[in-house]
Design an enzyme around this catalytic site. Structure first.
Site, PDB file in Angstrom:
ATOM      1  N   LYS A 168     -53.386  53.882  31.046  1.00 43.52           N
ATOM      2  CA  LYS A 168     -53.038  53.237  30.181  1.00 43.52           C
ATOM      3  C   LYS A 168     -51.908  51.927  29.794  1.00 43.52           C
ATOM      4  O   LYS A 168     -50.595  52.653  30.033  1.00 43.52           O
ATOM      5  CB  LYS A 168     -53.027  53.850  28.390  1.00 43.52           C
ATOM      6  N   ASP A 197     -54.722  50.869  31.975  1.00 46.55           N
ATOM      7  CA  ASP A 197     -56.696  50.561  32.055  1.00 46.55           C
ATOM      8  C   ASP A 197     -56.241  50.017  30.426  1.00 46.55           C
ATOM      9  O   ASP A 197     -55.639  50.876  30.164  1.00 46.55           O
ATOM     10  CB  ASP A 197     -57.206  51.513  31.182  1.00 46.55           C
ATOM     11  N   GLU A 223     -58.620  47.883  33.951  1.00 44.34           N
ATOM     12  CA  GLU A 223     -59.908  48.239  33.909  1.00 44.34           C
ATOM     13  C   GLU A 223     -59.785  47.878  31.659  1.00 44.34           C
ATOM     14  O   GLU A 223     -59.070  47.312  31.329  1.00 44.34           O
ATOM     15  CB  GLU A 223     -59.737  48.923  33.404  1.00 44.34           C
ATOM     16  N   GLU A 249     -67.686  51.359  31.038  1.00 38.94           N
ATOM     17  CA  GLU A 249     -68.096  52.588  30.330  1.00 38.94           C
ATOM     18  C   GLU A 249     -68.726  52.221  29.374  1.00 38.94           C
ATOM     19  O   GLU A 249     -68.735  52.814  27.693  1.00 38.94           O
ATOM     20  CB  GLU A 249     -66.467  52.684  29.561  1.00 38.94           C
ATOM     21  N   ASP A 272     -70.814  54.920  32.770  1.00 38.16           N
ATOM     22  CA  ASP A 272     -70.344  56.173  32.636  1.00 38.16           C
ATOM     23  C   ASP A 272     -72.223  57.570  32.025  1.00 38.16           C
ATOM     24  O   ASP A 272     -72.691  57.277  31.204  1.00 38.16           O
ATOM     25  CB  ASP A 272     -70.196  56.442  30.672  1.00 38.16           C
ATOM     26  N   HIS A 299     -67.016  56.740  34.611  1.00 38.40           N
ATOM     27  CA  HIS A 299     -66.360  56.672  33.700  1.00 38.40           C
ATOM     28  C   HIS A 299     -66.669  58.429  33.299  1.00 38.40           C
ATOM     29  O   HIS A 299     -68.358  57.923  33.238  1.00 38.40           O
ATOM     30  CB  HIS A 299     -66.194  56.118  32.671  1.00 38.40           C
TER      31      HIS A 299
END
Length: 361
Positions: A168, A197, A223, A249, A272, A299
């Site tokens: 992250k 992300d 991301e 996602e 997702d 995802h």
């Protein structure tokens, strides 16, 4: 042809071993699991599910309990395409995304599981089959971990067999993000697949600065740098940032993905299956990406999605998600040489511990 006899749905709150956090959703101490069990007139059953990061699961469960059964009762269970469109348009005016499409996703997954079980085929073979060995990365939810703890978590994932890692970013200061990415790159070595992300944290200009700052560290992708509603903003980041972009996602339909892909706003489309409309929609999104020569990633819901990517020649990486169900399923995901294996059990092969889950209803 068998017909749908009944639908059973349930809502569970699954506590996480440790509280997780990212740049947007805040602290997450539990996630909500919403299940859907479809039985046909010959007694066969298919199972689907969706999830939330801790809130609004009740709305999804209510749609599965009250709104969807009257739309599908008595209809032919194998007609997944007809059922998908019937439910989509039945819920469209008061839904069109949000809880309605999460509920539809759980239903559609259950219908495909039922169809594959009746055919005595693993889902990836029913979907066409390509390669049961799917490259896989560990998706860490680790924004607030110290660098030391981040590297320790990474070593744990490497020990489990992962050969690609996502971390992250999106901390209050970009300098801190860059230092963490640099530490991860140094720890993993050159050429090791590393993703970052941001969970929609930034403005377009902030994202461009971030992408440029990360460029020396050879990210596989950056991301969700900004909100999913800004297609033009993603295109600007793609053009100016110098780093591939993964997104999707938080997109809820094939048509939203079409807007991204046709606008040159995404390098790695990332549906997702539990919130894009289910198996039916996921596979259309993957084929759309293939037509544009784009690799598709995923995802969440890795136990289902491994089948879908195993049927896609343009698959890139499967995400092994931080909200795993390993405690409550009989057969957790299997890794071999950094790749996830799509199981050969009929359907998607997930067998829930319904007795254990009942305690969390």
């Amino acid at each position: 042809m068998p017909h749908i006899a009944n639908i059973e749905s349930a809502l569970y709150r699954i506590p996480l071993p440790v509280t997780l956090s990212d740049s947007t959703h805040g602290d997450m101490s539990a996630f909500e699991l919403v299940t859907c069990r479809v039985r046909d007139t010959e007694g066969a059953e298919g199972v689907g599910y969706t999830y939330t990061v801790g809130r609004n699961g009740g709305a999804v469960a209510d749609i599965l309990k009250r709104e969807i059964p009257p739309l599908v009762d008595g209809r032919e269970a194998d007609d997944t395409e007809a059922l998908w469109h019937h439910v989509w348009w039945g819920l469209h005016y008061g839904g069109r995304g949000g809880p309605a499409v999460l509920a539809l996703s759980a239903l559609d997954i259950a219908l495909w599981d039922l169809k594959a079980r009746r055919a005595k085929l693993p889902l990836y073979r029913l979907l066409g089959g390509f390669d049961a060995h799917v490259p896989c990365y560990a998706g860490g939810i680790d924004l607030d971990l110290s660098v030391e703890a981040l590297l320790k978590q990474t070593d744990g994932n490497l020990a489990k067999g992962f050969r690609a890692i996502k971390m992250k970013v999106g901390r209050p200061d970009l300098k801190s993000d860059v230092a963490r990415v640099a530490a991860m790159r140094n720890h993993l070595g050159d050429g090791f697949p590393l993703m970052a992300d941001a969970n929609m944290k930034w403005t377009v200009e902030e994202a461009i600065r971030g992408a440029r700052a990360f460029a020396p560290y050879d990210l596989t992708w950056l991301e969700e740098p900004i909100i999913p509603d800004d297609v033009a903003g993603h295109a600007r980041i793609m053009q100016a940032g110098g780093v591939p972009i993964a997104a999707g996602e938080n997109l809820r339909s094939l048509w939203e993905f079409k807007n991204y892909i046709a606008s040159g706003a995404v390098s790695y489309p990332e549906p997702d299956v539990t919130n894009c409309g289910g198996v039916s929609a996921f596979m259309k999104i993957a084929r759309l990406a293939e037509a544009f020569n784009l690799p598709v990633t995923s995802h969440g819901a890795h136990d289902i999605t491994v089948h879908l990517l195993a049927a896609c020649p343009n698959r890139s990486y499967l995400e092994a998600h931080g909200f795993g169900l390993d405690t409550y399923i009989e057969h957790p995901l299997v890794l071999e040489d950094g790749k996830a294996l799509a199981p050969d059990r009929p359907g998607h092969g997930i067998s829930f511990d319904w007795t254990g889950l009942a305690k969390l209803a």
